[in-house]
Scaffold this active site. Structure first.
Site, PDB file in Angstrom:
ATOM      1  N   ALA A  66       0.680  -1.085  -0.088  1.00  0.00           N
ATOM      2  CA  ALA A  66       0.086   0.079  -0.107  1.00  0.00           C
ATOM      3  C   ALA A  66       0.975   1.339  -0.080  1.00  0.00           C
ATOM      4  CB  ALA A  66      -1.134   0.025   1.218  1.00  0.00           C
ATOM      5  N   ARG A  98      -4.995  -0.932  -9.335  1.00  0.00           N
ATOM      6  CA  ARG A  98      -5.191  -2.025  -8.306  1.00  0.00           C
ATOM      7  C   ARG A  98      -6.438  -1.316  -7.451  1.00  0.00           C
ATOM      8  NH1 ARG A  98      -1.149  -5.459  -5.236  1.00  0.00           N
ATOM      9  NH2 ARG A  98      -2.865  -6.842  -5.220  1.00  0.00           N
ATOM     10  N   ASP A 253      -4.703  -2.758   3.053  1.00  0.00           N
ATOM     11  CA  ASP A 253      -4.509  -1.949   1.864  1.00  0.00           C
ATOM     12  C   ASP A 253      -5.701  -0.742   1.997  1.00  0.00           C
ATOM     13  OD1 ASP A 253      -2.637  -3.222  -0.418  1.00  0.00           O
ATOM     14  OD2 ASP A 253      -2.941  -4.621   1.258  1.00  0.00           O
ATOM     15  N   ASN A 263      -6.905  -6.383   3.853  1.00  0.00           N
ATOM     16  CA  ASN A 263      -5.665  -6.743   3.740  1.00  0.00           C
ATOM     17  C   ASN A 263      -5.466  -8.081   2.671  1.00  0.00           C
ATOM     18  OD1 ASN A 263      -2.910  -6.161   4.722  1.00  0.00           O
ATOM     19  ND2 ASN A 263      -2.923  -7.987   5.598  1.00  0.00           N
TER      20      ASN A 263
END
Length: 379
Positions: A66, A98, A253, A263
């Site tokens: 991240a 993403r 994330d 995550n």
């Protein structure tokens, strides 16, 4: 990566190759990335000359994590500006590379806004490109500073919850210097414990299907001289049952406004195990990962990755024959369910550690307060 603090004699940098850097050779500026898909077998760099190349690097996980995605996204906008490409088009492509990792869009937006603000002031595209690059570099520095503060807050929390040291920490995926401008997020806390002689063991989940734990976290732990042990993801339950885990530390994330944490897939089962076994489950992430615009976990878009990542095994330098470039381990035509992330509800999270402090218990009000501190510091 940022220079790290003094270490014990056995400590080394997690890698001697910077994970991301800006260079300006005679033929034009480039963004140079450490290709994380080639680790731990070899340290190979990718050179990106435009935003599409960076988008592909992000999608292939050559660059990942991240905080680093935010940094890379900002540099990608600066690269497009410096080379005379359409900045808004590049920003749109980068931000969508993403969808779950909110830091990526935050970094892209920051450089994009700096570019447009400078262009509006001066009308000079060169000056605007310089402003975008300055914004990316500032974000890079801020992430290194945030990493150090998260490590400090996280270690203090561990010592409060588990007085006496000798911490046995279980972690999932990869959250070290490979994903950060500094020492990382969750891994940075474990590394701080190690440097102060308080880490007894780092348990490293292999993190299927792409093995970020086995390939990357174990690599960083070994290079840092940490006591670590690798385990298969499905062995974690037996480790809890044996009383061998004192705390779980993971990154994130995206963190929704209510404290739901997205995550790497496999994090939610660890939270359930931790709750049953009365083990603290701690999330470590910068405030840029907190998305107050996403109200709850159900609103988080979870990235679905290609099925061949599950039906094939890919290893650096291995002989390959499958559709995705790996060795097939399932019958031809097998369908696979492959979410990149799962979501842990706030009631299973003991604490969220940020550079601005700790939210515990995890509530919408506590997160909003930490985000408010961050905005106040930037003002």
């Amino acid at each position: 990566m940022a220079d790290q603090q003094a270490r014990t004699g056995e400590d080394e940098r997690a890698t001697e190759v910077p994970v991301v850097r800006w260079e300006e050779p005679p033929e034009g500026p480039v963004l140079v990335l450490l290709d994380q898909t080639r680790l731990p077998s070899e340290e190979v760099e990718l050179v990106c000359t435009d935003a599409p190349a960076l988008v592909e690097a992000i999608r292939s996980l050559a660059v990942r994590g991240a905080p680093l995605l935010g940094i890379a996204g900002a540099y990608g906008v600066a690269l497009a500006a410096a080379r005379g490409f359409d900045v808004d088009e590049a920003a749109l492509a980068l931000a969508g590379a993403r969808p779950t990792a909110v830091n990526l869009s935050v970094g892209v937006r920051r450089a994009q806004e700096a570019y447009h603000a400078a262009l509006a002031r001066s009308g000079d595209a060169t000056a605007a490109a310089a402003a975008a690059l300055a914004a990316a570099r500032q974000l890079h520095r801020e992430d290194a500073e945030a990493s150090a503060r998260m490590a400090e807050h996280g270690l203090a929390l561990l010592d409060e919850l588990l007085p006496g040291g000798g911490h046995r920490i279980l972690t999932h995926c990869n959250t070290g210097s490979l994903v950060s401008g500094g020492d990382g997020t969750a891994f940075a806390v474990a590394l701080a414990a190690h440097r102060q002689g308080r880490l007894r063991r780092l348990w490293v989940d292999e993190t299927r299907p792409l093995l970020q734990g086995a390939r990357l976290t174990a690599y960083e732990a070994a290079r840092s001289g940490m006591a670590y042990t690798l385990l298969t993801d499905n062995a974690a339950g037996s480790l809890f049952a044996a009383g061998e885990v004192d705390a779980v530390l993971i990154g994130a994330d995206r963190i929704a406004a209510d404290g739901s944490v997205a995550n790497k897939v496999g994090s939610y089962p660890l939270a359930v195990l931790a709750r049953y076994h009365h083990v603290p489950f701690i999330v470590v992430a910068p405030v840029t990962t907190v998305d107050l615009g996403t109200p709850d976990g159900a609103s988080i878009e979870v990235e679905q990755r290609p099925g061949y990542e599950v039906t094939e095994v890919t290893a650096p330098q291995a002989q390959v024959s499958g559709a995705g470039g790996g060795v097939p381990v399932a019958p031809l035509g097998t369908q696979a369910y492959n979410p990149a992330f799962d979501v842990t509800p706030p009631e299973l999270v003991t604490a969220i550690v940020t550079e601005e402090g700790v939210a515990s218990p995890v509530t919408a009000e506590a997160l909003a307060e930490l985000c408010g501190k961050a905005r106040g510091g930037q003002g």
